[in-house]
Design an enzyme around this catalytic site. Structure first.
Site, short mmCIF file in Angstrom:
data_model
loop_
_atom_site.label_atom_id
_atom_site.label_comp_id
_atom_site.label_asym_id
_atom_site.label_seq_id
_atom_site.Cartn_x
_atom_site.Cartn_y
_atom_site.Cartn_z
N PHE A 1 30.97 67.65 8.98
CA PHE A 1 31.70 66.93 7.92
C PHE A 1 31.00 67.21 6.60
O PHE A 1 29.82 66.92 6.44
CB PHE A 1 31.71 65.42 8.19
CG PHE A 1 32.48 64.65 7.14
CD1 PHE A 1 33.83 64.37 7.32
CD2 PHE A 1 31.87 64.25 5.96
CE1 PHE A 1 34.55 63.69 6.34
CE2 PHE A 1 32.58 63.57 4.98
CZ PHE A 1 33.92 63.29 5.17
N THR B 1 32.93 66.86 -16.88
CA THR B 1 32.77 65.97 -18.03
C THR B 1 31.43 65.23 -17.98
O THR B 1 30.68 65.23 -18.95
CB THR B 1 33.91 64.94 -18.09
OG1 THR B 1 35.15 65.64 -18.22
CG2 THR B 1 33.74 63.99 -19.26
N ASP C 1 23.36 70.25 4.08
CA ASP C 1 24.09 69.09 3.56
C ASP C 1 23.34 67.83 4.01
O ASP C 1 23.45 67.41 5.16
CB ASP C 1 25.52 69.12 4.11
CG ASP C 1 26.33 67.91 3.69
OD1 ASP C 1 25.75 66.91 3.23
OD2 ASP C 1 27.58 67.96 3.82
N LYS D 1 25.22 59.55 -1.52
CA LYS D 1 25.01 58.31 -0.75
C LYS D 1 23.79 57.52 -1.22
O LYS D 1 23.79 57.01 -2.32
CB LYS D 1 24.95 58.63 0.75
CG LYS D 1 26.35 59.09 1.28
CD LYS D 1 26.47 58.78 2.74
CE LYS D 1 27.76 59.27 3.37
NZ LYS D 1 28.65 58.19 3.71
#
Lengths: 484, 484
Positions: A197, A364, A309, A340
């Site tokens: 994931f 941005t 990851d 997280k």
């Protein structure tokens, strides 16, 4: 009424969370009446069917989350593993209330063009302190998906720049990419693992393979997927079979890389490999440090980037700040992504992954200094309160207790696994797992499922052995009444 | 020394920003010595070459941004159009300092599963107040790119569900998508426009066509692109040619839809169209309300979703809260995406764009209630201080002044255009535009470029006619010394 003889609760160097409750407390049926009313109201504006309960965040404290009906849950899920040091930690309160932080909390700067004057200091006090060795480049972003997608972009830019011998893109590259066409938009891919994931945006969703309902109906990039080892537990009993399983997966990765990058027999060339140290959403699937060392070497041998990851594993819950520290790599990952518990998304990278041109990795806001203040409180608490040692001690105690429970309820619990407090256990079926999660909530334990039939523990780093004991006792209550 | 006779500054219903400075003030050369030192330091950790200057956010106030060397700039760029009501607005300070908000500022909830008890109230006080008619579904997200990508996902799910006659995905759909393969991962696309900008993640980057350097080397989805009208100015002089240009682009859109969805002669089927009300990054390209009404009708005729990207245009700077309100649509857009001034990303949608199943539009945080507190201050200020009227008045004054400047310096400035304070002007070349932006900064005006040779005005909504006058006078200073 507890029948398993859990061992005595061990000591931890970490002080008790100031003013924390002594235990969970359930006042109403789950969900309570105020929760039901708020859910119905929310449903007119938003999808409310996934809501566990509405939270009184002011009343929540430390490891305990309090709902609007006054029910207090011991929280071992911790906002899907994103709450670093519990609810309403004094250090975070102090940061929010410090007058010198008012301006940073009151407007959101564009960090890429107008950073605050103390931005370098803020980086030094946070992400530079938790930096994996060799990964000197720090990029802050919005969330985990954004971190992974931008890591992919950095890998693609690096890969193409390397293929051009360091030259800038050609005029043909620049023109063709405006039509989403090759060669400017190259047929490159990221190799990922079944069960992995990496987020839900269109790029990272093409590297995600945990649950079909997250992917179906959404167009995907034609990116390859490799099998992830399916280890058998207990590990010490299945050492030979597990080693063979890991070798099978590594051979597959090497074969996919040969097919795509050597034989050129596929629609894409692979620019990088992404992997979680522990597959979380996919069901807490582990592999050995040796598997990851060999995987890292395969990536290096093929000249593709190795992305780790750490969105869910990072931030200390395995007992080390980054889970990949458990592997003892001689060659560090090329990029490590996070979010997280770190509150800010982002990635670390080796220096060669910084594009020469500006505005290529850009948006941005490029993160949020308000979240960096929370990260600083977290990083300071880890050091001051010895939270990694605490997590190892509390995790080991919980781990042992889960084994005792699985021994006592062998038809209910199986495959106890994990490291630190990053633990999981399997139930007999998806339906029974779901039932267990709901019944646990009804007696005061807030947990979460993962994979098909696993329950995962993802407490904050202030989770202590006493909390582990309470979690074990609540879990036993539920196990006793589940079908054996 | 000003040679253009600007008209007198008009009145505005909006009170002056409390304690604001009277003007810009430049103390050092640009960039100043502290800026240079901090930039060199940052460069060791991050790409610092895009930094305009390091900011003293505590010293900045209202429309004025102050750098670490004590230089004070009138800010008409406003954090790339993302600062809604100026620096250190008293309403935002009050929200941050209100003890009842401490808990929301101290931990970041997973809004999709554990919303705060006052979440519905917070929605009612913010996004429900600014809701475009007919778009009752509110989804909060992290940023503009995340908003667009999730809007795309909602469109794809809606489109495939419609194609299946409302049935859930088949087992074959669910299995194939796990390999990124059809039919579960369908060959669907979003039609976008040349010059459009919809973000930089892999999905929305395939719909972005503003600058090649943002896209090159990154793999793209094979999504189609249509031409966007290139209007000639002044509009009243070129009415016939502009109408023909818009008709040409609309015909092209219709032809692309026929080719992809009727003749099935392309690699993808189009599920939706995305468009900005004013193409911002692409160079402030406008089209008429009639163009958008017809485009909306074409989308409806072909049964594809019409997505309006209000990430930059939304939040009042056109004088209406949403720029698409200027179009007087009889059939509202299907989805409207937002971020920037709203502080939270997200999208509004018609109810049929809510997926039946949970967790399909989902991520860990689903936005951030801390940003909703800032949004509430913004929404309250718009109502209390009549900021939309102010923006119209200040914008009209600035617009007239830009025309006067273009008349005075015809070799320097051209194509004055826009609505409200959402204004732009062209320079003779990209190099001269870049020079102008740098020289403006050196005398105290913080602005930004867009497209190849445009300068854009994106002030906050507290920008008043007096600020417009100061901006015009600074701009004239620079125009006087540029090559005619």
């Amino acid at each position: 009424m507890v029948s398993v003889a859990f061992p005595p609760v061990p000591a931890t160097p970490t002080p008790a969370f100031p003013g924390e409750f002594s235990s969970a407390r359930v006042l109403t049926a789950y969900p309570g009446p105020r929760n039901i009313a708020l859910g119905a109201e929310m449903q007119s504006m938003q999808q409310a069917a996934a809501v566990h309960f509405f939270v009184d965040y002011s009343a929540s404290l430390g490891n305990y989350i309090v709902d609007v009906d006054g029910n207090r849950y011991l929280d071992v899920y911790a906002q899907i593993a994103s709450l670093p040091i519990g609810y309403n930690h004094p250090r975070i309160h102090a940061a929010i209330q410090d007058p010198k932080n008012l301006a940073l909390l009151s407007q959101r700067p564009c960090l890429g063009i107008l950073p605050p004057g103390d931005w370098n200091d803020l980086l030094e006090a946070t992400l530079a302190k938790t930096q994996p060795p060799g990964l000197s480049e720090i990029t802050t972003l919005m969330c985990g998906s954004c971190a992974n997608e931008n890591a992919f972009k950095a890998v693609f830019i690096w890969y193409q720049t390397k293929a051009r011998g360091g030259k800038p893109p050609t005029e043909f590259d620049l023109q063709s990419c405006m039509q989403n066409a090759a060669p400017g938009s190259p047929a490159l891919s990221i190799l990922s693992f079944a069960g992995g994931f990496h987020g839900r945006l269109l790029g990272c969703l093409s590297a995600t393979h945990s649950k079909a309902i997250h992917k179906v109906d959404i167009p995907a990039l034609d990116w390859p997927v490799a099998p992830f080892p399916k280890l058998q537990y207990p590990l010490e009993v299945h050492a030979t079979a597990n080693a063979a399983e890991e070798a099978r997966c590594l051979d597959y990765v090497d074969a996919v890389l040969r097919r795509h990058n050597v034989q050129r027999a596929a629609s894409t060339e692979i620019a990088g490999i992404i992997v979680e140290p522990i597959q979380a959403e996919g069901g807490d699937n582990h592999a050995s440090p040796n598997f990851f060392r060999e995987l890292r070497q395969i990536a290096a041998d093929h000249g593709v980037a190795f992305i780790v990851d750490e969105v869910q594993t990072g931030g200390g819950s395995t007992g080390k700040f980054w889970a990949h520290e458990h592997w003892a790599l001689s060659n560090p990952p090329d990029l490590v992504t996070f979010s997280k518990k770190m509150q800010t998304g982002g990635y670390y990278a080796k220096p060669e992954f910084r594009p020469v041109e500006t505005y290529r990795i850009f948006n941005t806001w490029m993160g949020d200094p308000a979240k960096m203040l929370q990260l600083q409180a977290f990083v300071d608490a880890v050091a001051h309160d010895d939270l990694l040692a605490n997590t190892t001690i509390a995790g080991d105690y919980l781990h042992r207790g889960l084994h005792l429970l699985a021994d006592e309820y062998p038809g209910v619990l199986s495959n106890v696994r994990g490291v630190g407090t990053y633990l999981a256990v399997d139930f007999a079926s998806p339906a029974i797992r779901d039932l267990a999660v709901t019944r646990l909530r009804a007696i005061g334990l807030q947990s979460g499922g993962c994979g098909d039939r696993s329950l995962r523990f993802r407490p904050a780093l202030v989770f202590q052995p006493t909390h582990a004991r309470e979690a074990l006792e609540l879990l036993e209550q539920v196990c006793r009444d589940l079908p054996q």
